[in-house]
Design an enzyme around this catalytic site. Structure first.
Site, short mmCIF file in Angstrom:
data_model
loop_
_atom_site.label_atom_id
_atom_site.label_comp_id
_atom_site.label_asym_id
_atom_site.label_seq_id
_atom_site.Cartn_x
_atom_site.Cartn_y
_atom_site.Cartn_z
CB SER A 294 17.44 64.21 42.75
OG SER A 294 18.68 64.89 42.71
N GLY B 187 18.93 60.49 41.10
CA GLY B 187 20.14 59.69 41.02
C GLY B 187 20.63 59.44 39.61
CG ASN C 236 23.00 62.70 40.23
OD1 ASN C 236 23.10 63.12 41.38
ND2 ASN C 236 21.82 62.45 39.68
CG ASP D 163 20.45 67.03 50.54
OD1 ASP D 163 20.13 68.23 50.44
OD2 ASP D 163 20.03 66.17 49.74
CG HIS E 129 18.49 67.04 46.60
ND1 HIS E 129 19.44 66.30 47.29
CD2 HIS E 129 18.49 66.57 45.33
CE1 HIS E 129 19.98 65.42 46.47
NE2 HIS E 129 19.42 65.56 45.28
#
Length: 211
Positions: free
Chosen positions: A36, A73, A102, A183, A186
């Site tokens: 991402s 992801g 991730n 979040d 990112h």
């Protein structure tokens, strides 16, 4: 003039020239294999840094084509699973490997992450592409022992396989809260032009060195 003889002598040369020309075009491709952070999480792909980098290089008459094969992801295992088809399709000269974040956020065993990154490096090399491994770091709240073990994977592999190690661009983005999504993980669209320029400054010397 005997045109049959001329054709007979020149056809192999022309064929070789054609093959070299095709390879030269393919050699100008930079493949970005990431998650991402490079896919452009929660934004149009055209606003993500690889697309901005490609547009910038086009404006500068840079012949290097950028293919962004990043998927939000993706774990390192998932990225590696997609890599053989990508190598076959795009025939890149360089592969930026931006994977493992991730895996780390999910607490995967460092040994498994390392194995997947080794596969990404070796698959790229076997296809005649130069891997460019990006350092990935985790937030400190994941525990000192795990985060240090995780971070150490990248320089160790870069040294073992003699591949360039790119710094982690997010370390610069974290310093600007206005560049982060809500979040806290990112980068947002405002950060993408900076990342594109930051990556260009570090990639171009490596790519020109390999030209």
């Amino acid at each position: 003039m005997n045109f049959k003889n001329v054709f007979r002598w020149h056809f192999p040369f022309l064929t070789l020239l054609s093959l070299v020309s095709v390879r030269a075009l393919a050699a100008d491709t930079l493949l970005v294999l990431g998650d991402s952070l490079s896919a452009g999480y929660r934004m149009p792909a055209a606003r993500a840094w690889p697309a901005l980098l490609a547009a910038r290089w086009q404006q500068d008459d840079n012949a290097i084509r950028v293919v962004n094969a990043s998927i939000s992801g993706d774990t390192a295992t998932q990225g590696v699973a997609r890599l053989p088809a990508l190598l076959l399709q795009h025939k890149p000269r360089w592969v930026v490997i931006e994977l493992g974040g991730n895996d780390g956020l999910r607490g995967f065993p460092p040994s498994q992450i390392e194995q997947d990154l080794v596969k990404a490096i070796t698959l790229s090399q076997q296809a005649g592409a130069q891997p460019l491994l990006m350092q990935i770091r985790l937030p400190p709240n994941y525990g000192k022992r795990y985060t240090e073990t995780f971070s150490a994977i990248y320089p160790a592999l870069a040294s073992r396989y003699a591949v360039p190690l790119l710094p982690f661009f997010m370390e610069q983005v974290y310093l600007r809260p206005e560049w982060m999504q809500d979040d806290g993980i990112h980068p947002n669209p405002d950060a993408q032009p900076f990342i594109a320029q930051w990556m260009a400054d570090r990639l171009l010397p490596l790519l020109k060195h390999e030209s």
